[in-house]
Design an enzyme around this catalytic site. Structure first.
Site, PDB file in Angstrom:
ATOM      1  N   GLN A  16      12.379   3.685 -30.761  1.00 26.60           N
ATOM      2  CA  GLN A  16      11.903   4.865 -31.313  1.00 26.60           C
ATOM      3  C   GLN A  16      12.952   5.616 -32.326  1.00 26.60           C
ATOM      4  O   GLN A  16      14.239   5.107 -32.203  1.00 26.60           O
ATOM      5  CB  GLN A  16      11.898   6.126 -30.316  1.00 26.60           C
ATOM      6  CG  GLN A  16      13.062   6.241 -29.268  1.00 26.60           C
ATOM      7  CD  GLN A  16      12.832   6.740 -27.857  1.00 26.60           C
ATOM      8  OE1 GLN A  16      11.688   7.179 -27.645  1.00 26.60           O
ATOM      9  NE2 GLN A  16      13.624   6.324 -26.860  1.00 26.60           N
ATOM     10  N   HIS A  47      14.910  21.939 -18.273  1.00 23.30           N
ATOM     11  CA  HIS A  47      15.612  21.130 -17.293  1.00 23.30           C
ATOM     12  C   HIS A  47      15.716  21.835 -15.878  1.00 23.30           C
ATOM     13  O   HIS A  47      15.102  21.117 -14.639  1.00 23.30           O
ATOM     14  CB  HIS A  47      16.860  20.619 -17.440  1.00 23.30           C
ATOM     15  CG  HIS A  47      16.934  19.597 -18.667  1.00 23.30           C
ATOM     16  ND1 HIS A  47      17.629  19.851 -19.792  1.00 23.30           N
ATOM     17  CD2 HIS A  47      16.241  18.342 -18.850  1.00 23.30           C
ATOM     18  CE1 HIS A  47      17.326  18.598 -20.740  1.00 23.30           C
ATOM     19  NE2 HIS A  47      16.642  17.932 -19.952  1.00 23.30           N
ATOM     20  N   GLU A  71      18.813  12.325 -22.166  1.00 25.12           N
ATOM     21  CA  GLU A  71      19.998  13.146 -22.624  1.00 25.12           C
ATOM     22  C   GLU A  71      20.592  13.454 -21.466  1.00 25.12           C
ATOM     23  O   GLU A  71      21.844  14.087 -21.665  1.00 25.12           O
ATOM     24  CB  GLU A  71      19.393  14.208 -23.422  1.00 25.12           C
ATOM     25  CG  GLU A  71      18.697  15.168 -22.737  1.00 25.12           C
ATOM     26  CD  GLU A  71      17.060  14.930 -22.748  1.00 25.12           C
ATOM     27  OE1 GLU A  71      16.667  14.013 -21.936  1.00 25.12           O
ATOM     28  OE2 GLU A  71      16.326  15.452 -23.565  1.00 25.12           O
ATOM     29  N   ASP A  91      15.919   4.820 -17.593  1.00 26.51           N
ATOM     30  CA  ASP A  91      15.509   5.181 -19.109  1.00 26.51           C
ATOM     31  C   ASP A  91      15.230   3.899 -19.864  1.00 26.51           C
ATOM     32  O   ASP A  91      16.033   2.883 -19.828  1.00 26.51           O
ATOM     33  CB  ASP A  91      16.424   5.979 -19.658  1.00 26.51           C
ATOM     34  CG  ASP A  91      15.753   6.633 -21.111  1.00 26.51           C
ATOM     35  OD1 ASP A  91      15.418   7.923 -20.890  1.00 26.51           O
ATOM     36  OD2 ASP A  91      15.588   5.923 -22.044  1.00 26.51           O
ATOM     37  N   ASP A 123      11.909  -0.322 -18.187  1.00 29.47           N
ATOM     38  CA  ASP A 123      10.794   0.463 -18.511  1.00 29.47           C
ATOM     39  C   ASP A 123      10.565   1.106 -16.914  1.00 29.47           C
ATOM     40  O   ASP A 123      10.579   0.349 -16.010  1.00 29.47           O
ATOM     41  CB  ASP A 123       9.578  -0.351 -18.602  1.00 29.47           C
ATOM     42  CG  ASP A 123       8.306   0.245 -18.509  1.00 29.47           C
ATOM     43  OD1 ASP A 123       8.192   1.367 -18.873  1.00 29.47           O
ATOM     44  OD2 ASP A 123       7.402  -0.458 -17.840  1.00 29.47           O
ATOM     45  N   ASP A 141      10.519  12.276 -16.349  1.00 24.16           N
ATOM     46  CA  ASP A 141      11.117  13.302 -17.706  1.00 24.16           C
ATOM     47  C   ASP A 141      10.754  12.443 -19.101  1.00 24.16           C
ATOM     48  O   ASP A 141      11.830  11.909 -19.545  1.00 24.16           O
ATOM     49  CB  ASP A 141      12.594  13.806 -17.314  1.00 24.16           C
ATOM     50  CG  ASP A 141      12.840  14.600 -18.650  1.00 24.16           C
ATOM     51  OD1 ASP A 141      12.010  15.168 -19.255  1.00 24.16           O
ATOM     52  OD2 ASP A 141      14.114  14.858 -18.660  1.00 24.16           O
ATOM     53  N   PRO A 150       6.495   4.762 -26.158  1.00 27.69           N
ATOM     54  CA  PRO A 150       6.883   4.062 -24.806  1.00 27.69           C
ATOM     55  C   PRO A 150       6.351   4.843 -23.580  1.00 27.69           C
ATOM     56  O   PRO A 150       6.473   4.093 -22.453  1.00 27.69           O
ATOM     57  CB  PRO A 150       8.473   4.104 -24.952  1.00 27.69           C
ATOM     58  CG  PRO A 150       8.650   5.079 -25.764  1.00 27.69           C
ATOM     59  CD  PRO A 150       7.762   5.399 -26.940  1.00 27.69           C
TER      60      PRO A 150
HETATM   61  N1  SAM Z   1      12.580  16.901 -22.470  1.00 30.01           N
HETATM   62  C1  SAM Z   1      11.984  15.703 -23.264  1.00 30.01           C
HETATM   63  C2  SAM Z   1      10.619  16.289 -23.751  1.00 30.01           C
HETATM   64  O1  SAM Z   1      10.533  16.839 -24.887  1.00 30.01           O
HETATM   65  O2  SAM Z   1       9.346  16.241 -23.256  1.00 30.01           O
HETATM   66  C3  SAM Z   1      11.669  14.593 -22.611  1.00 30.01           C
HETATM   67  C4  SAM Z   1      12.884  13.898 -22.192  1.00 30.01           C
HETATM   68  S1  SAM Z   1      13.630  12.491 -22.521  1.00 30.01           S
HETATM   69  C5  SAM Z   1      14.840  12.464 -23.973  1.00 30.01           C
HETATM   70  C6  SAM Z   1      12.687  11.478 -22.605  1.00 30.01           C
HETATM   71  C7  SAM Z   1      13.171   9.826 -22.336  1.00 30.01           C
HETATM   72  O3  SAM Z   1      12.096   9.116 -22.027  1.00 30.01           O
HETATM   73  C8  SAM Z   1      13.729   9.199 -23.564  1.00 30.01           C
HETATM   74  O4  SAM Z   1      15.006   9.061 -23.283  1.00 30.01           O
HETATM   75  C9  SAM Z   1      12.972   7.937 -23.634  1.00 30.01           C
HETATM   76  O5  SAM Z   1      13.813   6.805 -23.889  1.00 30.01           O
HETATM   77  C10 SAM Z   1      12.416   7.831 -22.208  1.00 30.01           C
HETATM   78  N2  SAM Z   1      11.039   6.887 -22.026  1.00 30.01           N
HETATM   79  C11 SAM Z   1      10.167   6.977 -22.976  1.00 30.01           C
HETATM   80  N3  SAM Z   1       9.244   5.927 -22.216  1.00 30.01           N
HETATM   81  C12 SAM Z   1       9.865   5.304 -21.125  1.00 30.01           C
HETATM   82  C13 SAM Z   1       9.522   4.476 -20.334  1.00 30.01           C
HETATM   83  N4  SAM Z   1       8.516   3.610 -20.250  1.00 30.01           N
HETATM   84  N5  SAM Z   1      10.357   4.111 -19.180  1.00 30.01           N
HETATM   85  C14 SAM Z   1      11.686   4.851 -19.133  1.00 30.01           C
HETATM   86  N6  SAM Z   1      12.026   5.560 -19.938  1.00 30.01           N
HETATM   87  C15 SAM Z   1      11.218   6.100 -20.932  1.00 30.01           C
END
Ligand code: SAM
Length: 284
Positions: A16, A47, A71, A91, A123, A141, A150
């Site tokens: 991303q 959070h 984060e 993550d 994943d 999250d 993803p």
């Molecule tokens: N607070 C956020 C919101 O705006 O909804 C979401 C929090 S967080 C930054 C989202 C995380 O999900 C990212 O770090 C991303 O890399 C992770 N992510 C996305 N798809 C994923 C997957 N298939 N497995 C694990 N982590 C994933």
């Protein structure tokens, strides 16, 4: 949407676009694929609301799984609970963790260094599919269910069934569930989809200023219902030794569950359940 003073960091990771900017109203801000994820000024609202309803409702969460949450704010809130012995955070993108640690360290507040924290890069769906252990609470999250994003396949009936399998008999899961205003149908679909995999499911929301919207959360439980904490939240947090909450108290906890009448009616009429064959996507 937001005044931006300057870009502090910008890159394209394997998964991303990652940007950290200095915003006019919210201080530093993390964006993924152009969407605001967290800001230093108001991230605690999101959070705390994501984490504590499930964590406080559970009698004594010891083993906690976090999917996404790069984060570190979710991990930070989970580790506030003295009962937690192990928190596994999975993550997909190690760059989100590294960039957040470097440019917005207050988001994780040292949580990644806590000996109870276990960080896995991969994943989340695959982790759940291959998991042999069991958890008390699972907190999902992830980035929104965007087409080609993803996280899209972690909002389906099949995924929630897998998640239910790795929860103990009194386990609870909760997921962020997009905007209850701009994508109310997406929230309703996630609620119906979690409800198809869990005996009891429920939804709630909170106003997140930097998202310019009320933000939804959906839980599925095999044990206690977070809704049952209404009127008992402060007593329960005191009993559990949970300290330093900034947003949630008795009144704001109760307010989480006050969904507008038109949304409740929409949910009642809504039939759609997202499946692997037919996932639901949020518009970009
Ligand atoms: N607070 C956020 C919101 O705006 O909804 C979401 C929090 S967080 C930054 C989202 C995380 O999900 C990212 O770090 C991303 O890399 C992770 N992510 C996305 N798809 C994923 C997957 N298939 N497995 C694990 N982590 C994933």
């Amino acid at each position: 949407m937001h005044g931006i003073r300057r870009t502090i960091h910008s890159e394209r990771s394997e998964f991303q676009d990652i940007d950290v900017v200095e915003s006019e109203d919210y201080g530093r801000m993390l964006l993924l694929d152009g969407k605001v994820q967290s800001t230093v000024r108001d991230e605690h609202i999101y959070h705390e609301s994501l984490v504590h309803p499930a964590m406080v409702a559970h009698a004594s969460p010891k083993e906690v799984l976090i999917l996404g949450g790069g984060e570190g704010g979710t991990l930070r809130e989970v580790l506030r609970h003295p009962s937690v012995e192990r928190a596994v955070m999975v993550d997909i993108d190690r760059r989100v963790v590294q960039v957040s640690k470097e440019y917005m360290p207050e988001l994780s507040g040292g949580a990644f260094e806590d000996p109870r924290a276990e960080l896995v890069f991969g994943d989340g769906r695959r982790y759940v599919e291959e998991c042999v252990g069991e958890f008390d609470v699972a907190i999902v999250d992830l980035t929104d269910p965007l087409e080609g994003g993803p996280g899209a396949m972690l909002y389906t009936k099949e995924f929630y069934a897998l998640l239910s399998r790795i929860l103990k008999n009194d386990g609870i899961m909760v997921t962020q569930a997009t905007s209850t205003y701009y994508s109310d149908y997406c929230f309703a679909t996630i609620l119906k989809t979690v409800g198809s995999a869990f005996q009891t499911a429920g939804g709630y929301h909170v106003w997140v200023p930097s998202y310019d919207s009320t933000w939804g959360f959906v839980y599925g439980t095999k044990g206690p219902d977070p809704n049952g904490l209404i009127g008992r939240f402060e007593e329960a947090t005191a009993r559990k030794g949970l300290k330093c909450l900034r947003y949630l108290d008795e009144k704001t906890y109760q307010a989480l569950f006050a969904l507008p009448k038109e949304l409740v009616e929409k949910i009642r009429r809504w039939e759609l359940v997202a499946t692997d064959a037919k996932p639901t996507f949020m518009p970009v």
